[in-house]
Design a protein around this motif. Structure first.
Motif, PDB file in Angstrom:
ATOM      1  N   ASP A   1      -7.799  -6.187  -9.832  1.00 41.99           N
ATOM      2  CA  ASP A   1      -6.672  -5.850 -10.694  1.00 41.99           C
ATOM      3  C   ASP A   1      -7.051  -4.910 -11.821  1.00 41.99           C
ATOM      4  OD1 ASP A   1      -4.135  -6.679  -9.933  1.00 41.99           O
ATOM      5  OD2 ASP A   1      -4.664  -8.782 -10.260  1.00 41.99           O
ATOM      6  N   VAL A   2      -8.087  -4.114 -11.598  1.00 46.08           N
ATOM      7  CA  VAL A   2      -8.456  -3.124 -12.608  1.00 46.08           C
ATOM      8  C   VAL A   2      -7.360  -2.063 -12.637  1.00 46.08           C
ATOM      9  CG1 VAL A   2     -10.148  -1.375 -13.271  1.00 46.08           C
ATOM     10  CG2 VAL A   2     -10.905  -3.501 -12.176  1.00 46.08           C
ATOM     11  N   PRO A   3      -6.778  -1.798 -13.797  1.00 47.87           N
ATOM     12  CA  PRO A   3      -5.683  -0.827 -13.830  1.00 47.87           C
ATOM     13  C   PRO A   3      -6.177   0.624 -13.769  1.00 47.87           C
ATOM     14  CG  PRO A   3      -6.054  -1.758 -16.017  1.00 47.87           C
ATOM     15  CD  PRO A   3      -7.041  -2.417 -15.103  1.00 47.87           C
ATOM     16  N   PHE A   4      -5.422   1.468 -13.080  1.00 46.54           N
ATOM     17  CA  PHE A   4      -5.578   2.925 -13.060  1.00 46.54           C
ATOM     18  C   PHE A   4      -6.797   3.460 -12.325  1.00 46.54           C
ATOM     19  CE2 PHE A   4      -3.146   1.902 -16.926  1.00 46.54           C
ATOM     20  CZ  PHE A   4      -1.927   2.408 -16.497  1.00 46.54           C
ATOM     21  N   LYS A   5      -7.915   2.755 -12.401  1.00 47.45           N
ATOM     22  CA  LYS A   5      -9.106   3.292 -11.730  1.00 47.45           C
ATOM     23  C   LYS A   5      -8.922   3.420 -10.209  1.00 47.45           C
ATOM     24  CE  LYS A   5     -12.515   1.725 -15.101  1.00 47.45           C
ATOM     25  NZ  LYS A   5     -13.890   1.261 -15.250  1.00 47.45           N
ATOM     26  N   PRO A   6      -8.281   2.437  -9.560  1.00 47.03           N
ATOM     27  CA  PRO A   6      -8.099   2.605  -8.111  1.00 47.03           C
ATOM     28  C   PRO A   6      -7.393   3.914  -7.771  1.00 47.03           C
ATOM     29  CG  PRO A   6      -7.544   0.374  -8.755  1.00 47.03           C
ATOM     30  CD  PRO A   6      -7.763   1.135 -10.023  1.00 47.03           C
ATOM     31  N   ARG A   7      -6.338   4.250  -8.542  1.00 45.59           N
ATOM     32  CA  ARG A   7      -5.612   5.502  -8.295  1.00 45.59           C
ATOM     33  C   ARG A   7      -6.545   6.692  -8.461  1.00 45.59           C
ATOM     34  NH1 ARG A   7      -2.678   1.826  -7.725  1.00 45.59           N
ATOM     35  NH2 ARG A   7      -4.039   1.852  -5.910  1.00 45.59           N
ATOM     36  N   ALA A   8      -7.382   6.626  -9.492  1.00 48.82           N
ATOM     37  CA  ALA A   8      -8.296   7.734  -9.767  1.00 48.82           C
ATOM     38  C   ALA A   8      -9.261   7.934  -8.596  1.00 48.82           C
ATOM     39  CB  ALA A   8      -9.063   7.477 -11.061  1.00 48.82           C
ATOM     40  N   TYR A   9      -9.816   6.830  -8.085  1.00 44.96           N
ATOM     41  CA  TYR A   9     -10.766   6.948  -6.972  1.00 44.96           C
ATOM     42  C   TYR A   9     -10.064   7.398  -5.686  1.00 44.96           C
ATOM     43  CZ  TYR A   9     -14.916   5.221  -9.329  1.00 44.96           C
ATOM     44  OH  TYR A   9     -16.006   5.105 -10.156  1.00 44.96           O
ATOM     45  N   GLU A  10      -8.850   6.923  -5.478  1.00 46.42           N
ATOM     46  CA  GLU A  10      -8.113   7.342  -4.286  1.00 46.42           C
ATOM     47  C   GLU A  10      -7.788   8.837  -4.328  1.00 46.42           C
ATOM     48  OE1 GLU A  10      -4.766   4.687  -3.762  1.00 46.42           O
ATOM     49  OE2 GLU A  10      -6.216   3.229  -3.016  1.00 46.42           O
ATOM     50  N   LYS A  11      -7.368   9.269  -5.503  1.00 44.69           N
ATOM     51  CA  LYS A  11      -7.040  10.688  -5.672  1.00 44.69           C
ATOM     52  C   LYS A  11      -8.281  11.548  -5.422  1.00 44.69           C
ATOM     53  CE  LYS A  11      -4.391  13.708  -8.667  1.00 44.69           C
ATOM     54  NZ  LYS A  11      -5.006  14.529  -9.732  1.00 44.69           N
ATOM     55  N   ALA A  12      -9.399  11.095  -5.960  1.00 46.26           N
ATOM     56  CA  ALA A  12     -10.647  11.824  -5.772  1.00 46.26           C
ATOM     57  C   ALA A  12     -11.033  11.837  -4.295  1.00 46.26           C
ATOM     58  CB  ALA A  12     -11.751  11.193  -6.616  1.00 46.26           C
TER      59      ALA A  12
ATOM     60  N   ALA B   1      -7.421  -1.154   6.833  1.00 43.85           N
ATOM     61  CA  ALA B   1      -6.745  -0.221   7.735  1.00 43.85           C
ATOM     62  C   ALA B   1      -5.727  -0.953   8.610  1.00 43.85           C
ATOM     63  CB  ALA B   1      -7.756   0.509   8.611  1.00 43.85           C
ATOM     64  N   ILE B   2      -5.826  -2.287   8.663  1.00 46.86           N
ATOM     65  CA  ILE B   2      -4.851  -3.058   9.435  1.00 46.86           C
ATOM     66  C   ILE B   2      -3.516  -3.029   8.712  1.00 46.86           C
ATOM     67  CG2 ILE B   2      -4.284  -5.350  10.334  1.00 46.86           C
ATOM     68  CD1 ILE B   2      -7.377  -5.877  10.260  1.00 46.86           C
ATOM     69  N   GLU B   3      -2.484  -2.697   9.465  1.00 49.15           N
ATOM     70  CA  GLU B   3      -1.128  -2.609   8.928  1.00 49.15           C
ATOM     71  C   GLU B   3      -0.744  -3.868   8.146  1.00 49.15           C
ATOM     72  OE1 GLU B   3       1.268  -0.110   9.461  1.00 49.15           O
ATOM     73  OE2 GLU B   3       2.621  -1.276   8.198  1.00 49.15           O
ATOM     74  N   GLY B   4      -0.432  -3.718   6.873  1.00 50.14           N
ATOM     75  CA  GLY B   4       0.020  -4.843   6.070  1.00 50.14           C
ATOM     76  C   GLY B   4      -1.091  -5.592   5.355  1.00 50.14           C
ATOM     77  N   VAL B   5      -2.343  -5.239   5.658  1.00 45.23           N
ATOM     78  CA  VAL B   5      -3.472  -5.900   4.999  1.00 45.23           C
ATOM     79  C   VAL B   5      -4.041  -4.975   3.924  1.00 45.23           C
ATOM     80  CG1 VAL B   5      -5.786  -6.862   5.278  1.00 45.23           C
ATOM     81  CG2 VAL B   5      -4.056  -7.207   7.058  1.00 45.23           C
ATOM     82  N   GLY B   6      -4.029  -5.434   2.698  1.00 45.77           N
ATOM     83  CA  GLY B   6      -4.552  -4.651   1.585  1.00 45.77           C
ATOM     84  C   GLY B   6      -5.668  -5.389   0.892  1.00 45.77           C
ATOM     85  N   PRO B   7      -6.130  -4.844  -0.222  1.00 41.54           N
ATOM     86  CA  PRO B   7      -7.267  -5.431  -0.938  1.00 41.54           C
ATOM     87  C   PRO B   7      -7.060  -6.891  -1.342  1.00 41.54           C
ATOM     88  CG  PRO B   7      -6.759  -3.255  -1.800  1.00 41.54           C
ATOM     89  CD  PRO B   7      -5.673  -3.583  -0.838  1.00 41.54           C
ATOM     90  N   LYS B   8      -5.858  -7.209  -1.795  1.00 40.69           N
ATOM     91  CA  LYS B   8      -5.613  -8.578  -2.249  1.00 40.69           C
ATOM     92  C   LYS B   8      -5.721  -9.577  -1.094  1.00 40.69           C
ATOM     93  CE  LYS B   8      -5.015  -7.463  -6.472  1.00 40.69           C
ATOM     94  NZ  LYS B   8      -3.743  -7.041  -7.075  1.00 40.69           N
ATOM     95  N   ALA B   9      -5.222  -9.175   0.054  1.00 44.86           N
ATOM     96  CA  ALA B   9      -5.297 -10.041   1.237  1.00 44.86           C
ATOM     97  C   ALA B   9      -6.751 -10.221   1.651  1.00 44.86           C
ATOM     98  CB  ALA B   9      -4.478  -9.441   2.374  1.00 44.86           C
TER      99      ALA B   9
END
Ligand SMILES: Nc1nc2c(ncn2[C@H]2C[C@H](O)[C@@H](COP(=O)(O)OP(=O)(O)OP(=O)(O)O)O2)c(=O)[nH]1
Ligand SMILES: [Mg+2]
Ligand SMILES: [Mg+2]
Length: 466
Positions: free
Chosen positions: A21-32, A97-105
């Motif tokens: 739940d770190v804010p903003f950094k995930p977006r930054a790394y994804e964008k990069a 990469a599995i449809e519907g499965v994200g980091p939290k899952a």
DNA sequence: GCCGTTTTCGGCCCGACTGTTTTCAGTCG
């Protein structure tokens, strides 16, 4: 280390940060990660030539990420990623990469069931252990099992040429559904990317729910990933995913802009809108509650103070600044094509006469068309010899005298012999307007011999095109 | 963590669908 691998490391970091739940950094790394992936040069080379400073110059890469890239390039490892992996050793890229499965899952699955790989997850789901987890249930367990069955068939991006006909077919079928007023192809297909992940379609319709029912019931649809009033997703038998959005006509332009993307372009446009005191979404450009644009893409860009940006340029690679400054490049469009310099006719293995070809070229708006039938050693095509070429030249002269609005050029697609000589004599070649030369035999000569052969052919003073 | 012709600190795009949730988080486009 290749760019895709560097990007993969940043994607992993984004997922780990998202888990916490770190804010903003995930977006930054994804964008990069996206920037690295689509960068047109290997970052290893960028680093070799310009060091960390050159890496920092890439938009989305700052001091911290440039250091991590240096570390990755030098050692093949990233300490931060290793640290996260030590805490949670999971195959995060494949699992998410599995449809519907994200980091939290993934986090819950690992902490409660010790899942590390896709195989672990499949075993756990089959054993019915997933349903009792917090934030999971019977339905999500089922969904995971279904998604796992599709992991193999989906995934790989497909060339545009493979996807486009499929997409046009689906779009055509949608256009025939009652109450549908308009259908548009959006996404990476409209941006004409070389490869396509999934297809994105937009429709305007008076009865969205009926359109959605028709969409998920189309013959090639094998699985429905989601179905709502404005948005549905399906998978086709071929493995291609198709997303459909349905909006009212007054939002068509805004929705087309949104659904065409790219994501990075959308985010940049929306940020610009905010800066100007507006809000931009797929329903329109808003000042407060009031929609000030939305029916067409043109008015959206205009109200943002931008020149219209062609879809092919919408990648957030500087096109927005250029549109603001009025310095967008002029793209080469189909109507820029002035002539065709390679055609065959019924004089050899073509289907149509010279005159039919000339008229067709004229209809296409071309200024000139070269007739370049094959030459004699391609016997199966009844290839021309010198006499036949002379005869054809006379016919072209007569045709040019008769036809207006198109110039027919005399040409040939001349065979390159095994030794690099051409199979038509120089005197005849000199009389032609355009001479193409090509290899049609002995394709497997040793490299040096083949190179010498081609060079000799190119040295013929009459050869214009290889 | 990144970024800046209004900022070097204080913002960071916006919305749909699903499932489990008692009011919304996660995932995705
Ligand atoms: N504003 C906004 N738009 C998004 C976001 N994600 C996707 N979109 C828009 C822009 C995309 O081009 C469009 C279609 O999404 P896709 O995931 O299909 O991406 P796209 O077609 O560009 O590439 P693809 O070849 O399918 O991988 O939806 C987002 O996070 N925010
Ligand atoms: Mg797509
Ligand atoms: Mg899509």
């Amino acid at each position: 280390m290749r760019n895709v691998e560097l990007a993969r490391c940043f994607r992993d970091l984004a997922a780990y940060l998202e888990m916490e739940d770190v804010p903003f950094k995930p977006r930054a790394y994804e964008k990069a990660a996206l920037a690295i992936e689509s960068y047109d040069r290997p970052l290893e080379e960028v680093y070799r030539q310009g060091g960390v400073k050159a890496l920092r110059a890439i938009p989305g890469i700052g001091a911290s990420m440039a250091d991590k890239l240096e570390e990755l390039i030098k050692t093949g490892k990233c300490a931060l990623r290793e640290q996260y992996y030590a805490r949670m050793p999971v195959d995060i890229a494949t699992l998410t990469a599995i449809e519907g499965v994200g980091p939290k899952a993934v986090k819950v699955l690992h902490e409660k069931l010790g899942v590390r790989t896709v195989e672990d997850l499949e075993a756990a789901a089959r054993a019915g252990k997933v349903r009792s987890l917090p934030h999971f249930g019977e339905r999500s367990e089922e969904k995971i099992l279904k998604a796992l069955a599709f992991v193999q068939t989906s995934g790989a991006r497909q060339p545009l040429a493979v996807t486009l006909p499929l997409v046009e077919q689906i779009a055509g079928a949608l256009a025939r559904v009652p109450s549908v007023e308009q259908v548009a192809i959006a996404g990476s297909v409209r941006r004409r990317k070389e490869t396509i992940g999934d297809a994105d379609l937009l429709a305007v319709a008076r009865k969205p729910d009926a359109v959605m029912r028709a969409f998920v019931g189309l013959p090639p649809v094998t699985r429905v990933l989601g179905q709502g009033d404005t948005k549905s997703s399906v998978k086709l038998a071929s493995g291609l995913q198709v997303d459909l959005r349905v909006v009212p006509a007054e939002s068509f332009g805004a929705a087309l802009c949104y659904f065409t993307g790219s994501k990075a372009h959308n985010v940049a446009l929306r940020q610009l809108a905010i800066k100007r005191g507006y809000k931009l979404n797929e329903y329109g450009l808003f000042r407060g509650e009031r929609r000030i644009a939305g029916r067409t893409e043109e008015e959206i860009y205009a109200r943002l103070g931008l020149a219209y940006i062609p879809p092919e340029l919408r990648e957030d690679q500087g096109e927005i600044d250029a549109a603001r400054a009025g310095t967008l490049p002029r793209l080469i469009e189909a109507d820029a094509l002035r002539g065709d310099l390679q055609t065959q006719t019924d004089w050899t293995d073509g289907a149509d006469s010279i005159e039919e070809m000339a008229r067709a070229a004229k209809t296409l708006g071309l200024e000139y068309v070269a007739i370049t039938d094959h030459t004699r050693s391609l016997a199966m095509t009844r290839g021309s010899d010198e006499a036949k070429l002379r005869k054809q030249m006379l016919e072209i002269d007569r045709l040019n005298a008769r036809l207006g609005g198109i110039r027919v050029l005399k040409g040939a697609e001349v065979n390159i012999n095994k030794d690099g000589t051409l199979d038509i004599d120089d005197e005849t070649l000199a009389a032609l307007d355009v001479v193409g030369v090509a290899v049609h035999s002995y394709f497997n000569l040793p490299r040096a011999e083949m190179t010498a052969r081609i060079i000799r052919a190119m040295r013929n003073p009459h050869a214009d095109i290889l």
